[in-house]
Design a protein around this motif. Structure first.
Motif, PDB file in Angstrom:
ATOM      1  N   GLN A   3      -2.957  -8.742   6.245  1.00 49.39           N
ATOM      2  CA  GLN A   3      -3.433  -8.943   4.879  1.00 49.39           C
ATOM      3  C   GLN A   3      -4.174  -7.698   4.429  1.00 49.39           C
ATOM      4  O   GLN A   3      -4.965  -7.134   5.190  1.00 49.39           O
ATOM      5  N   VAL A   5      -6.426  -5.710   1.332  1.00 50.76           N
ATOM      6  CA  VAL A   5      -7.280  -5.882   0.159  1.00 50.76           C
ATOM      7  C   VAL A   5      -7.748  -4.508  -0.316  1.00 50.76           C
ATOM      8  O   VAL A   5      -8.471  -3.807   0.408  1.00 50.76           O
ATOM      9  N   SER A   7      -9.744  -1.879  -2.946  1.00 49.15           N
ATOM     10  CA  SER A   7     -10.963  -1.802  -3.745  1.00 49.15           C
ATOM     11  C   SER A   7     -11.177  -0.362  -4.164  1.00 49.15           C
ATOM     12  O   SER A   7     -10.513   0.552  -3.649  1.00 49.15           O
ATOM     13  N   CYS A  22      -8.488   0.408   1.308  1.00 46.67           N
ATOM     14  CA  CYS A  22      -7.632  -0.740   1.597  1.00 46.67           C
ATOM     15  C   CYS A  22      -8.033  -1.271   2.967  1.00 46.67           C
ATOM     16  O   CYS A  22      -7.812  -0.599   3.979  1.00 46.67           O
ATOM     17  N   GLY A 119      -0.904  -5.324  -0.731  1.00 40.54           N
ATOM     18  CA  GLY A 119      -2.134  -5.848  -1.282  1.00 40.54           C
ATOM     19  C   GLY A 119      -1.913  -6.323  -2.707  1.00 40.54           C
ATOM     20  O   GLY A 119      -0.810  -6.222  -3.250  1.00 40.54           O
ATOM     21  N   GLN A 120      -2.992  -6.798  -3.315  1.00 41.03           N
ATOM     22  CA  GLN A 120      -2.891  -7.352  -4.674  1.00 41.03           C
ATOM     23  C   GLN A 120      -3.032  -6.288  -5.742  1.00 41.03           C
ATOM     24  O   GLN A 120      -2.756  -6.550  -6.916  1.00 41.03           O
ATOM     25  N   THR A 122      -5.289  -2.619  -7.268  1.00 42.81           N
ATOM     26  CA  THR A 122      -6.557  -2.313  -7.930  1.00 42.81           C
ATOM     27  C   THR A 122      -6.266  -1.398  -9.112  1.00 42.81           C
ATOM     28  O   THR A 122      -5.490  -0.453  -9.004  1.00 42.81           O
TER      29      THR A 122
END
Length: 128
Positions: A3, A5, A7, A22, A119-120, A122
């Motif tokens: 996973q 994420v 930022s 990440c 990831g989603q 940024t």
């Protein structure tokens, strides 16, 4: 399973800098090649940079060479993208991706199809 994420995105003026991070979950992070891609509204996802598991090799898109630097810290399960001299055309959503199939840098590393996990994203916005 990995996973990711991202930022560190935000609004910056042209000529400024941002550092994206990440963070990855999973104990096998160090075995994955890690990449950054970006997608602007109405455009296809675009390759930015990639780094192999050992950090010994990197690859950049031509338009990012000399301005962007990808790095990784396997102890922290984190990959970074330092972006300097930002331009309005760098405005996009930036995505981190992990690949279990890339062991050395070739042109194929630029293809999103080579990356298993994403990831989603940024948002990075560069004002003129």
């Amino acid at each position: 399973q990995v996973q990711l994420v991202e930022s560190g995105g935000g609004l910056v003026r042209a000529g400024g800098s941002l550092r994206l991070s990440c963070a990855a979950s999973g104990r096998t992070f160090s075995s994955y090649a890690m990449g950054w891609f970006r997608q602007a509204p109405g455009k296809e996802r675009e390759f930015v940079a990639t780094i192999i598991w050992s950090a010994a090799s990197t690859l950049y898109a031509d338009s990012m060479k000399g301005r962007f630097t990808i790095s990784r810290d396997n102890a922290r399960n984190t990959v970074y993208l330092q972006m300097n001299s930002l331009k309005p055309e760098d405005t996009a959503v930036y995505y981190c991706a992990a690949s279990s199939s890339i062991s050395q840098i070739t042109i194929a590393a630029k293809s999103p199809d080579r990356y298993n996990y994403w990831g989603q994203g940024t948002q990075v916005t560069v004002s003129s």
